[in-house]
Design an enzyme around this catalytic site. Sequence first.
Site, mmCIF file in Angstrom:
data_model
loop_
_atom_site.group_PDB
_atom_site.id
_atom_site.type_symbol
_atom_site.label_atom_id
_atom_site.label_comp_id
_atom_site.label_asym_id
_atom_site.label_seq_id
_atom_site.Cartn_x
_atom_site.Cartn_y
_atom_site.Cartn_z
ATOM 1 N N ASP A 88 17.118 -123.849 -5.704
ATOM 2 C CA ASP A 88 18.477 -124.396 -5.736
ATOM 3 C C ASP A 88 18.746 -125.329 -4.564
ATOM 4 O O ASP A 88 19.816 -125.302 -3.954
ATOM 5 C CB ASP A 88 19.519 -123.272 -5.766
ATOM 6 N N SER A 111 29.652 -124.865 -2.302
ATOM 7 C CA SER A 111 28.222 -124.937 -2.588
ATOM 8 C C SER A 111 27.590 -126.160 -1.951
ATOM 9 O O SER A 111 28.063 -127.282 -2.129
ATOM 10 C CB SER A 111 27.986 -124.985 -4.104
ATOM 11 N N HIS A 171 22.241 -127.232 -7.986
ATOM 12 C CA HIS A 171 23.210 -127.111 -9.077
ATOM 13 C C HIS A 171 24.444 -127.999 -8.860
ATOM 14 O O HIS A 171 25.213 -128.218 -9.793
ATOM 15 C CB HIS A 171 23.626 -125.643 -9.283
#
Length: 411
Positions: free
Chosen positions: A176, A255, A146
């Site tokens: 992911d 992230s 993402h």
Amino acid sequence: MQRLDFLSLLRRMATHLFSLLLGVVLTASFLLAFPVQAGVEAPLDKSSESVAVAPEGIPIARPLTPSMGPTSFVTAAVNQVGAAVVRIDTERTITRRNVDPLFEDPFFRQFFGDDRFSRMPREERLRGQGSGFIIDRSGIVLTNAHVVNGADKVTVTLKDGRIFKGKVRGADEVTDLAVVKLEGVSHDLPVATLGDSDQVQVGDWAIAVGNPVGLDNTVTLGIISTLHRSSAQVGIPDKRLDFIQTDAAINPGNSGGPLLNAQGEVIGINTAIRADAMGIGFAIPINQAKAIQDRLVRGERVAHPYLGVQMVTLTPELAHENNIDPNSAFLVPEIEGVLVVKVLPNTPAASAGLRRGDVITQVDGKSILKADQLQTLVESTRVGQTLQVTVQRSDRVQQITVKTGELQDAA
């Protein structure tokens, strides 16, 4: 009268002076009875690492601090991996659509002029930021899918200030995970050491490194709060993951960055996915990335088998509560297993004849007691593999043959 007041004051002063002298004498006596040798450390009691014992046998408490000599274990771990942690900046272009039909009205355009209308912005540049870490000296960076999804431009900045253009080699939205290749690498790069997430235990130290909210090279410390937190529990049922949960602070921008153990090994990939979470962070186990990173580097699509059902774990107690509720949609067998809540149309489960209300109790002869257990089993199969599924339907046990499909085909 004044003479009496003066004598009274002298008596009080004499009393205070005597008390002071008595205190000095007592203190000196105590020091003589218990001499202290400067520079001599009391020996450690072998029965405990946190207690020291004075020569007279009096225990002295010591703080329990995890350290590695003069340098803390956190500093040592970050020094080992920190240079391999990178910041990833992305840009992508989106087309701006005019939702107001007035803009397309001929009278409107004639009144305001086509030239004015044509100058209205049609495209918009969106910028994003995340983290990653280098896993190969040739410039292979591991991050979250993402972070780089839909990016037209990827820029990677190292801790030492070097900047490289990046190209997304492969991404898998289901797990992911993504791999970015640095372009123009002319010499060796720092590499993060990958650990074994199967060896992680609840209570282990957890060190998160990344660039949260644009603050580069940020380090946070916590512990492993729990393991095998399913993506459904986390609130993202479209993923196929069992997360590592930690109380180390993980925020947007973290992230894709590494979660380290006390030895400085990467045990997970940080994923900021719950905006409402306070003191809770999640990381993808590094072994999940190890299993597919080579395919992502080659640009191959990662196939994920699926059945096509929505399901929940069923216990006799939950089934009984459902059956005595007059508003229940249907009755279910009061047994342990996985309850099929919904069968999605045009899926392998629908083609095989699975129904809402079925309770899956076995797959290929193996007992199934929990929904995440069934999901893990299906994920470990091949696309197109045939499974023998045992279901309890009302008061009957049935065998149903299901051939797994590919999850991407269901999109």
